[in-house]
Design a protein around this motif. Sequence first.
Motif, PDB file in Angstrom:
ATOM      1  N   GLN A 110      53.926 -26.151 -59.204  1.00 38.22           N
ATOM      2  CA  GLN A 110      53.915 -27.317 -60.092  1.00 38.22           C
ATOM      3  C   GLN A 110      54.941 -28.365 -59.672  1.00 38.22           C
ATOM      4  OE1 GLN A 110      51.568 -27.898 -62.503  1.00 38.22           O
ATOM      5  NE2 GLN A 110      52.480 -29.930 -62.469  1.00 38.22           N
ATOM      6  N   ARG A 111      56.093 -27.931 -59.157  1.00 38.24           N
ATOM      7  CA  ARG A 111      57.106 -28.877 -58.671  1.00 38.24           C
ATOM      8  C   ARG A 111      56.526 -29.717 -57.537  1.00 38.24           C
ATOM      9  NH1 ARG A 111      59.738 -27.914 -54.349  1.00 38.24           N
ATOM     10  NH2 ARG A 111      59.738 -25.658 -54.600  1.00 38.24           N
ATOM     11  N   PHE A 112      55.791 -29.081 -56.625  1.00 34.32           N
ATOM     12  CA  PHE A 112      55.152 -29.777 -55.512  1.00 34.32           C
ATOM     13  C   PHE A 112      54.167 -30.824 -56.030  1.00 34.32           C
ATOM     14  CE2 PHE A 112      51.497 -30.170 -52.684  1.00 34.32           C
ATOM     15  CZ  PHE A 112      52.105 -30.597 -51.518  1.00 34.32           C
ATOM     16  N   ILE A 113      53.353 -30.433 -56.999  1.00 36.80           N
ATOM     17  CA  ILE A 113      52.360 -31.346 -57.569  1.00 36.80           C
ATOM     18  C   ILE A 113      53.046 -32.548 -58.214  1.00 36.80           C
ATOM     19  CG2 ILE A 113      50.552 -31.586 -59.313  1.00 36.80           C
ATOM     20  CD1 ILE A 113      49.918 -28.581 -58.783  1.00 36.80           C
ATOM     21  N   THR A 114      54.092 -32.298 -58.973  1.00 37.11           N
ATOM     22  CA  THR A 114      54.819 -33.364 -59.661  1.00 37.11           C
ATOM     23  C   THR A 114      55.488 -34.316 -58.676  1.00 37.11           C
ATOM     24  OG1 THR A 114      55.229 -31.900 -61.538  1.00 37.11           O
ATOM     25  CG2 THR A 114      56.650 -33.837 -61.335  1.00 37.11           C
ATOM     26  N   MET A 115      56.117 -33.772 -57.653  1.00 37.22           N
ATOM     27  CA  MET A 115      56.859 -34.602 -56.698  1.00 37.22           C
ATOM     28  C   MET A 115      55.943 -35.426 -55.788  1.00 37.22           C
ATOM     29  SD  MET A 115      60.150 -34.378 -57.076  1.00 37.22           S
ATOM     30  CE  MET A 115      60.740 -34.986 -55.500  1.00 37.22           C
ATOM     31  N   THR A 116      54.775 -34.906 -55.453  1.00 39.03           N
ATOM     32  CA  THR A 116      53.920 -35.580 -54.476  1.00 39.03           C
ATOM     33  C   THR A 116      52.741 -36.316 -55.091  1.00 39.03           C
ATOM     34  OG1 THR A 116      52.535 -33.622 -54.147  1.00 39.03           O
ATOM     35  CG2 THR A 116      54.485 -33.857 -52.719  1.00 39.03           C
ATOM     36  N   GLY A 117      52.365 -35.959 -56.305  1.00 42.36           N
ATOM     37  CA  GLY A 117      51.182 -36.545 -56.920  1.00 42.36           C
ATOM     38  C   GLY A 117      49.890 -35.967 -56.361  1.00 42.36           C
ATOM     39  N   ALA A 118      49.986 -34.842 -55.671  1.00 39.67           N
ATOM     40  CA  ALA A 118      48.802 -34.214 -55.081  1.00 39.67           C
ATOM     41  C   ALA A 118      47.792 -33.861 -56.174  1.00 39.67           C
ATOM     42  CB  ALA A 118      49.202 -32.959 -54.309  1.00 39.67           C
ATOM     43  N   ARG A 119      46.502 -33.941 -55.806  1.00 37.52           N
ATOM     44  CA  ARG A 119      45.441 -33.656 -56.776  1.00 37.52           C
ATOM     45  C   ARG A 119      44.184 -33.210 -56.042  1.00 37.52           C
ATOM     46  NH1 ARG A 119      45.099 -38.632 -55.215  1.00 37.52           N
ATOM     47  NH2 ARG A 119      43.516 -40.120 -55.657  1.00 37.52           N
ATOM     48  N   GLN A 120      43.164 -32.866 -56.788  1.00 37.29           N
ATOM     49  CA  GLN A 120      41.875 -32.441 -56.251  1.00 37.29           C
ATOM     50  C   GLN A 120      42.035 -31.282 -55.261  1.00 37.29           C
ATOM     51  OE1 GLN A 120      39.897 -35.962 -54.806  1.00 37.29           O
ATOM     52  NE2 GLN A 120      39.571 -36.752 -56.868  1.00 37.29           N
ATOM     53  N   PHE A 121      42.613 -30.201 -55.749  1.00 31.42           N
ATOM     54  CA  PHE A 121      42.850 -29.019 -54.935  1.00 31.42           C
ATOM     55  C   PHE A 121      41.549 -28.249 -54.743  1.00 31.42           C
ATOM     56  CE2 PHE A 121      46.894 -30.170 -56.674  1.00 31.42           C
ATOM     57  CZ  PHE A 121      47.780 -29.921 -55.648  1.00 31.42           C
ATOM     58  N   ILE A 122      41.310 -27.828 -53.501  1.00 26.59           N
ATOM     59  CA  ILE A 122      40.094 -27.091 -53.153  1.00 26.59           C
ATOM     60  C   ILE A 122      40.479 -25.911 -52.277  1.00 26.59           C
ATOM     61  CG2 ILE A 122      37.908 -27.192 -51.882  1.00 26.59           C
ATOM     62  CD1 ILE A 122      37.838 -30.203 -52.516  1.00 26.59           C
ATOM     63  N   ALA A 123      39.925 -24.745 -52.585  1.00 24.68           N
ATOM     64  CA  ALA A 123      40.089 -23.578 -51.725  1.00 24.68           C
ATOM     65  C   ALA A 123      39.112 -23.713 -50.563  1.00 24.68           C
ATOM     66  CB  ALA A 123      39.828 -22.298 -52.513  1.00 24.68           C
ATOM     67  N   LEU A 124      39.628 -23.672 -49.349  1.00 18.73           N
ATOM     68  CA  LEU A 124      38.794 -23.808 -48.154  1.00 18.73           C
ATOM     69  C   LEU A 124      38.221 -22.465 -47.736  1.00 18.73           C
ATOM     70  CD1 LEU A 124      41.107 -26.108 -46.000  1.00 18.73           C
ATOM     71  CD2 LEU A 124      39.072 -26.790 -47.278  1.00 18.73           C
ATOM     72  N   ASP A 125      37.102 -22.515 -47.034  1.00 16.58           N
ATOM     73  CA  ASP A 125      36.508 -21.311 -46.471  1.00 16.58           C
ATOM     74  C   ASP A 125      37.244 -20.861 -45.219  1.00 16.58           C
ATOM     75  OD1 ASP A 125      34.602 -21.224 -48.445  1.00 16.58           O
ATOM     76  OD2 ASP A 125      33.090 -22.277 -47.287  1.00 16.58           O
ATOM     77  N   ALA A 126      38.182 -21.647 -44.743  1.00 16.21           N
ATOM     78  CA  ALA A 126      38.863 -21.411 -43.467  1.00 16.21           C
ATOM     79  C   ALA A 126      39.609 -20.082 -43.356  1.00 16.21           C
ATOM     80  CB  ALA A 126      39.793 -22.569 -43.146  1.00 16.21           C
ATOM     81  N   PRO A 127      40.283 -19.452 -44.258  1.00 20.88           N
ATOM     82  CA  PRO A 127      40.641 -19.842 -45.615  1.00 20.88           C
ATOM     83  C   PRO A 127      41.862 -20.763 -45.621  1.00 20.88           C
ATOM     84  CG  PRO A 127      41.499 -17.665 -45.194  1.00 20.88           C
ATOM     85  CD  PRO A 127      40.737 -18.088 -43.948  1.00 20.88           C
ATOM     86  N   GLY A 128      42.042 -21.443 -46.757  1.00 18.84           N
ATOM     87  CA  GLY A 128      43.163 -22.354 -46.873  1.00 18.84           C
ATOM     88  C   GLY A 128      43.072 -23.194 -48.126  1.00 18.84           C
ATOM     89  N   LEU A 129      43.868 -24.256 -48.133  1.00 12.49           N
ATOM     90  CA  LEU A 129      43.966 -25.150 -49.281  1.00 12.49           C
ATOM     91  C   LEU A 129      43.825 -26.586 -48.794  1.00 12.49           C
ATOM     92  CD1 LEU A 129      44.759 -25.646 -52.312  1.00 12.49           C
ATOM     93  CD2 LEU A 129      47.127 -25.775 -51.512  1.00 12.49           C
ATOM     94  N   GLN A 130      43.070 -27.377 -49.532  1.00 12.14           N
ATOM     95  CA  GLN A 130      42.938 -28.805 -49.265  1.00 12.14           C
ATOM     96  C   GLN A 130      43.293 -29.553 -50.528  1.00 12.14           C
ATOM     97  OE1 GLN A 130      39.419 -30.586 -47.202  1.00 12.14           O
ATOM     98  NE2 GLN A 130      39.050 -31.476 -49.233  1.00 12.14           N
ATOM     99  N   PHE A 131      43.988 -30.677 -50.367  1.00  8.14           N
ATOM    100  CA  PHE A 131      44.298 -31.524 -51.518  1.00  8.14           C
ATOM    101  C   PHE A 131      44.426 -32.961 -51.050  1.00  8.14           C
ATOM    102  CE2 PHE A 131      48.175 -29.600 -49.903  1.00  8.14           C
ATOM    103  CZ  PHE A 131      49.005 -30.690 -49.682  1.00  8.14           C
TER     104      PHE A 131
END
Length: 110
Positions: free
Chosen positions: A21-42
């Motif tokens: 949550q600290r990361f989200i608040t500090m960066t304004g990141a949004r629209q998080f998606i779990a990748l099939d790679a596997p991984g994370l996209q935002f």
Amino acid sequence: MSTDNYHLMVAKTILSQMGGQRFITMTGARQFIALDAPGLQFDLPCDSMFVKQNIKRVQVRLEPCGTYTVLALTQQKSQLDYVVVAQQSGIYCDMLEAIFTDITGLHTRL
């Protein structure tokens, strides 16, 4: 464990390793998606003048060896596709925040 559950677990783990949550608040990141790679996209805020190279999207992919590859993408004005403007591989979990800051210019903590 199903493949979908595994991909979701990996994405949640990456977000946690980046600060949660600290990361989200500090960066304004949004629209998080779990990748099939596997991984994370935002996505990062479109109007942020603090982001290097006009980066709009970040992908963090888990590699088979247990390290991560971080990709920073921007969107071409005339196209809907995203292109990679920065990439770093061989990243360990404790390096994710620093690499994110180096690539984007956004800080993840005060």
